[in-house]
Design an enzyme around this catalytic site. Sequence first.
Site, PDB file in Angstrom:
ATOM      1  CE1 TYR A 290      -2.128   7.154  -0.660  1.00 22.47           C
ATOM      2  CE2 TYR A 290      -1.482   5.353   0.764  1.00 22.47           C
ATOM      3  CZ  TYR A 290      -2.467   6.145   0.199  1.00 22.47           C
ATOM      4  OH  TYR A 290      -3.783   5.929   0.496  1.00 22.47           O
TER       5      TYR A 290
ATOM      6  CG  HIS B 205      -9.644   1.856  -6.143  1.00 20.41           C
ATOM      7  ND1 HIS B 205      -9.699   3.174  -5.723  1.00 20.41           N
ATOM      8  CD2 HIS B 205      -8.542   1.320  -5.532  1.00 20.41           C
ATOM      9  CE1 HIS B 205      -8.692   3.421  -4.890  1.00 20.41           C
ATOM     10  NE2 HIS B 205      -7.969   2.317  -4.772  1.00 20.41           N
ATOM     11  CG  PHE B 206      -5.814  -0.729  -9.465  1.00 19.45           C
ATOM     12  CD1 PHE B 206      -5.243  -0.764 -10.715  1.00 19.45           C
ATOM     13  CD2 PHE B 206      -6.147  -1.934  -8.858  1.00 19.45           C
ATOM     14  CE1 PHE B 206      -5.029  -1.956 -11.367  1.00 19.45           C
ATOM     15  CE2 PHE B 206      -5.940  -3.142  -9.495  1.00 19.45           C
ATOM     16  CZ  PHE B 206      -5.378  -3.145 -10.760  1.00 19.45           C
ATOM     17  CG  HIS B 207      -7.077   0.814 -14.521  1.00 21.91           C
ATOM     18  ND1 HIS B 207      -7.235  -0.432 -13.951  1.00 21.91           N
ATOM     19  CD2 HIS B 207      -6.106   0.667 -15.459  1.00 21.91           C
ATOM     20  CE1 HIS B 207      -6.410  -1.293 -14.529  1.00 21.91           C
ATOM     21  NE2 HIS B 207      -5.702  -0.655 -15.446  1.00 21.91           N
TER      22      HIS B 207
ATOM     23  NE  ARG C  63      -7.621  -7.725  -8.692  1.00 21.43           N
ATOM     24  CZ  ARG C  63      -6.723  -7.153  -7.892  1.00 21.43           C
ATOM     25  NH1 ARG C  63      -6.941  -7.056  -6.591  1.00 21.43           N
ATOM     26  NH2 ARG C  63      -5.607  -6.683  -8.368  1.00 21.43           N
ATOM     27  NE  ARG C  64      -4.243  -9.745  -9.748  1.00 17.84           N
ATOM     28  CZ  ARG C  64      -3.416  -9.650  -8.731  1.00 17.84           C
ATOM     29  NH1 ARG C  64      -3.514 -10.469  -7.722  1.00 17.84           N
ATOM     30  NH2 ARG C  64      -2.462  -8.753  -8.715  1.00 17.84           N
TER      31      ARG C  64
ATOM     32  CG  HIS D 166      -2.087   1.074   0.756  1.00 17.71           C
ATOM     33  ND1 HIS D 166      -3.109   0.812  -0.139  1.00 17.71           N
ATOM     34  CD2 HIS D 166      -2.209   2.380   1.066  1.00 17.71           C
ATOM     35  CE1 HIS D 166      -3.817   1.907  -0.342  1.00 17.71           C
ATOM     36  NE2 HIS D 166      -3.293   2.877   0.377  1.00 17.71           N
TER      37      HIS D 166
HETATM   38 FE1  HAS Z   1      -6.294   2.074  -3.323  1.00 22.99          FE
HETATM   39  C1  HAS Z   1      -6.652  -1.347  -3.600  1.00 22.99           C
HETATM   40  C2  HAS Z   1      -8.034   2.053  -0.393  1.00 22.99           C
HETATM   41  C3  HAS Z   1      -5.689   5.446  -2.925  1.00 22.99           C
HETATM   42  C4  HAS Z   1      -4.000   1.973  -5.889  1.00 22.99           C
HETATM   43  N1  HAS Z   1      -5.511   0.596  -4.527  1.00 22.99           N
HETATM   44  C5  HAS Z   1      -5.810  -0.739  -4.488  1.00 22.99           C
HETATM   45  C6  HAS Z   1      -5.071  -1.416  -5.499  1.00 22.99           C
HETATM   46  C7  HAS Z   1      -4.282  -0.471  -6.133  1.00 22.99           C
HETATM   47  C8  HAS Z   1      -4.575   0.787  -5.513  1.00 22.99           C
HETATM   48  C9  HAS Z   1      -3.299  -0.716  -7.256  1.00 22.99           C
HETATM   49  O1  HAS Z   1      -8.918  -0.010   1.682  1.00 22.99           O
HETATM   50  C10 HAS Z   1      -5.172  -2.893  -5.844  1.00 22.99           C
HETATM   51  C11 HAS Z   1      -4.098  -3.712  -5.255  1.00 22.99           C
HETATM   52  C12 HAS Z   1      -4.218  -5.143  -5.685  1.00 22.99           C
HETATM   53  O2  HAS Z   1      -3.727  -5.485  -6.773  1.00 22.99           O
HETATM   54  O3  HAS Z   1      -4.869  -5.926  -4.979  1.00 22.99           O
HETATM   55  N2  HAS Z   1      -6.821   3.482  -1.952  1.00 22.99           N
HETATM   56  C13 HAS Z   1      -7.570   3.271  -0.853  1.00 22.99           C
HETATM   57  C14 HAS Z   1      -7.775   4.536  -0.155  1.00 22.99           C
HETATM   58  C15 HAS Z   1      -7.104   5.497  -0.874  1.00 22.99           C
HETATM   59  C16 HAS Z   1      -6.495   4.822  -1.993  1.00 22.99           C
HETATM   60  C17 HAS Z   1      -8.548   4.764   1.104  1.00 22.99           C
HETATM   61  N3  HAS Z   1      -5.099   3.451  -4.230  1.00 22.99           N
HETATM   62  C18 HAS Z   1      -4.992   4.778  -3.904  1.00 22.99           C
HETATM   63  C19 HAS Z   1      -4.017   5.412  -4.740  1.00 22.99           C
HETATM   64  C20 HAS Z   1      -3.531   4.433  -5.586  1.00 22.99           C
HETATM   65  C21 HAS Z   1      -4.224   3.206  -5.247  1.00 22.99           C
HETATM   66  C22 HAS Z   1      -3.618   6.868  -4.650  1.00 22.99           C
HETATM   67  C23 HAS Z   1      -2.500   4.489  -6.647  1.00 22.99           C
HETATM   68  C24 HAS Z   1      -1.774   5.521  -6.911  1.00 22.99           C
HETATM   69  N4  HAS Z   1      -7.194   0.622  -2.220  1.00 22.99           N
HETATM   70  C25 HAS Z   1      -7.803   0.825  -1.023  1.00 22.99           C
HETATM   71  C26 HAS Z   1      -8.193  -0.478  -0.460  1.00 22.99           C
HETATM   72  C27 HAS Z   1      -7.790  -1.455  -1.372  1.00 22.99           C
HETATM   73  C28 HAS Z   1      -7.162  -0.716  -2.471  1.00 22.99           C
HETATM   74  C29 HAS Z   1      -8.858  -0.755   0.807  1.00 22.99           C
HETATM   75  C30 HAS Z   1      -7.921  -2.962  -1.220  1.00 22.99           C
HETATM   76  C31 HAS Z   1      -9.156  -3.432  -1.851  1.00 22.99           C
HETATM   77  C32 HAS Z   1      -9.232  -4.933  -1.891  1.00 22.99           C
HETATM   78  O4  HAS Z   1     -10.149  -5.483  -1.261  1.00 22.99           O
HETATM   79  O5  HAS Z   1      -8.428  -5.620  -2.538  1.00 22.99           O
HETATM   80  C33 HAS Z   1      -7.001   6.979  -0.490  1.00 22.99           C
HETATM   81  O6  HAS Z   1      -5.651   7.379  -0.454  1.00 22.99           O
HETATM   82  C34 HAS Z   1      -7.768   7.846  -1.435  1.00 22.99           C
HETATM   83  C35 HAS Z   1      -7.835   9.275  -0.946  1.00 22.99           C
HETATM   84  C36 HAS Z   1      -8.160  10.190  -2.072  1.00 22.99           C
HETATM   85  C37 HAS Z   1      -9.052  11.175  -2.045  1.00 22.99           C
HETATM   86  C38 HAS Z   1      -9.317  11.966  -3.305  1.00 22.99           C
HETATM   87  C39 HAS Z   1      -8.791  13.395  -3.234  1.00 22.99           C
HETATM   88  C40 HAS Z   1      -9.049  14.078  -4.522  1.00 22.99           C
HETATM   89  C41 HAS Z   1      -8.170  14.923  -5.147  1.00 22.99           C
HETATM   90  C42 HAS Z   1      -8.573  15.529  -6.462  1.00 22.99           C
HETATM   91  C43 HAS Z   1      -9.126  16.930  -6.260  1.00 22.99           C
HETATM   92  C44 HAS Z   1      -9.481  17.553  -7.569  1.00 22.99           C
HETATM   93  C45 HAS Z   1      -9.272  18.853  -7.869  1.00 22.99           C
HETATM   94  C46 HAS Z   1      -9.623  19.337  -9.238  1.00 22.99           C
HETATM   95  C47 HAS Z   1      -8.652  19.830  -6.939  1.00 22.99           C
HETATM   96  C48 HAS Z   1      -9.810  11.500  -0.831  1.00 22.99           C
HETATM   97  C49 HAS Z   1      -6.856  15.302  -4.566  1.00 22.99           C
HETATM   98  C50 HAS Z   1     -10.812  20.283  -9.184  1.00 22.99           C
HETATM   99  C51 HAS Z   1     -10.925  21.056 -10.440  1.00 22.99           C
HETATM  100  C52 HAS Z   1     -11.842  20.840 -11.409  1.00 22.99           C
HETATM  101  C53 HAS Z   1     -11.829  21.724 -12.578  1.00 22.99           C
HETATM  102  C54 HAS Z   1     -12.863  19.772 -11.312  1.00 22.99           C
END
Ligand code: HAS
Length: 557
Positions: free
Chosen positions: A222, A372-374, A435-436, A218
């Site tokens: 990051y 999610h991860f894409h 998946r997979r 995990h």
């Molecule tokens: Fe995740 C599974 C939970 C973030 C990647 N994640 C994965 C896997 C990958 C991955 C590759 O709790 C699969 C692994 C595998 O092969 O089994 N993930 C989270 C949570 C976050 C999160 C809580 N993941 C990421 C990030 C990744 C990533 C970043 C890659 C870079 N994830 C999980 C969990 C699993 C999981 C479980 C396991 C699931 C399972 O059962 O297998 C948090 O960090 C997310 C927080 C993000 C936010 C969004 C903030 C939004 C922003 C954009 C703002 C936009 C603006 C534009 C300012 C709260 C910063 C506005 C302007 C306009 C004009 C519209």
Amino acid sequence: MQISRSLKNIILIELLLPITLLILGIYHGLMQTLYRSGTISRLSTAHLDYYQGLTLHGVINAIVLTSFFAVAFGHATMAFHLQKEPNKSAAWLSLGLMVVGTLMAAWAMLSGNASVLYTFYPPLKAHPLFYLGAALLIVGTWIPLFDWVSMYLAWRKNNHESKMPLAVLGTIVNFTIWFVCTLAVAYEVLVLLLPWSLGWTKEINVTLSRTLFWFFGHALVYFWLLPAYIMYYTILPKLAGGKLYSDLAGRVAFFLFLLLSIPVGVHHQFSDPNIERGTKFFQSVLTFGVAMPSFITAFTIAASLEYAGRLRGSKGFFGWMNKLPYLDSKNYLFSYMICGLILFIFGGLTGIVNASYQLNSVVHNTAWIPGHFHMTVAGPVFLAIIGMSLFLYATLKGREIFLPRVNVIVPWLWLIGVLIFSTGLMWGGLIGEPRRTNLGMTYLNPSNSLYHPEWVPTTILGMAGGIVMTIAGLLYFIVFFGTVFSKKKYPETLEFPVSDSYHEERRVGLFDSFRPWVVIMVVVLLIAYIPAIRDVMKNAGPQAPTFLPANPTPGAK
Ligand code: HAS
């Protein structure tokens, strides 16, 4: 800034090699959608089978591209912000190890001896060179951290009163997370997997391996994300025509990542029976904590963009959104970054669904997860990487961007493709699509008794998104290699756009020093992981025999 030819070559190789391999990575992404939708109903294509292709796709895109880029971008960032070059011998050594490691792993995968996916969970077994290659690649990425820390300490000696540049802070935080988390996977690879793969041990502790993998896994996400965050905080506000709303918010966000990126790995193991509920609950709570720095980033970057929009003459509450330079081909980095941010809104929200203990049991191991991860790794991370690789290459070699109008469309096309693709996957995931799995062989094959017609629309949607993403990828390759092969037009330099701060925030000692954060990081890690390791040792169950991809009968040779 002018940099030496040696450093320039190191950075250029670190950009060119993974972008070239990406051609293979993207090809296998498209193939996945064809297999899964039943468009192809066979085991292999062009002598590469389904799991071989999926392994190549994951390892090239998620491990090789991201780690080479992080090191290249780190060298460029440290040199630019500290106005001093990293140690070239160390940088060449690091590059050499990474290249040799990548070649070893590539041979193992291409020859069909390592179809173990990017998570290489045992009892699936790979050729020893795959594990050795992975270890060398990782060790190669450690070397720059020690050099960068010494560069920072030398800078600090002469700049007692200045705030550490935010990009430097982000880079060192990122590689500290990386160093600590990779210790676990290095142990897994060198002590558990390699001897087992060499035949020195007969069986393996699967749960311990998985737990060590996710200690790393995990935090790995990051490690992918933080270079993009460095760009959002230090470059994007400038590109938008405004200022960074709060530099301090960026510091808080990066230090929170340092504390919380690693002790959340068990949220990938909510379904593992060997880990007890209390441990899972604690790491689930910490997972909500690690979303905080992203929420802070969302608000800080939105405020910075709003300020830019207002400077550009916007009116009303949301009018700023209409004033940003979305399709300015001279300011193409903005497009790459804003598309990543838009995708991350959905990527982040789906992450929070995954983190919720009960909801996780609905989506775990379904197509929802790649959905999610894409929108995370193939969203903000991938777009920041390919946009910045093009920018760094063009400025370091003084090239003009080839087909600038096409270039600025690439991230938008990619955004549309990922949204369609991930919608298909997540919809499918919610109705049980795994998946997979080579669905075309069974569940999406009408002549098979296991046929599931309800997954036809979801996988067709996935394929449609995959085709759009592939077209965006092809256009990017044309732009990138067109730029590489174009003639030199400008002076060769290392430059980044640099955002000013909106507020004159005073220096806060706590947010300008690594020491207290590293100490808290270690304490949180021990509290989160001692129970997890205790659980897996206590409830390990029998050790597992080998499980070879080519013959899925446990114990088959
Ligand atoms: Fe995740 C599974 C939970 C973030 C990647 N994640 C994965 C896997 C990958 C991955 C590759 O709790 C699969 C692994 C595998 O092969 O089994 N993930 C989270 C949570 C976050 C999160 C809580 N993941 C990421 C990030 C990744 C990533 C970043 C890659 C870079 N994830 C999980 C969990 C699993 C999981 C479980 C396991 C699931 C399972 O059962 O297998 C948090 O960090 C997310 C927080 C993000 C936010 C969004 C903030 C939004 C922003 C954009 C703002 C936009 C603006 C534009 C300012 C709260 C910063 C506005 C302007 C306009 C004009 C519209």
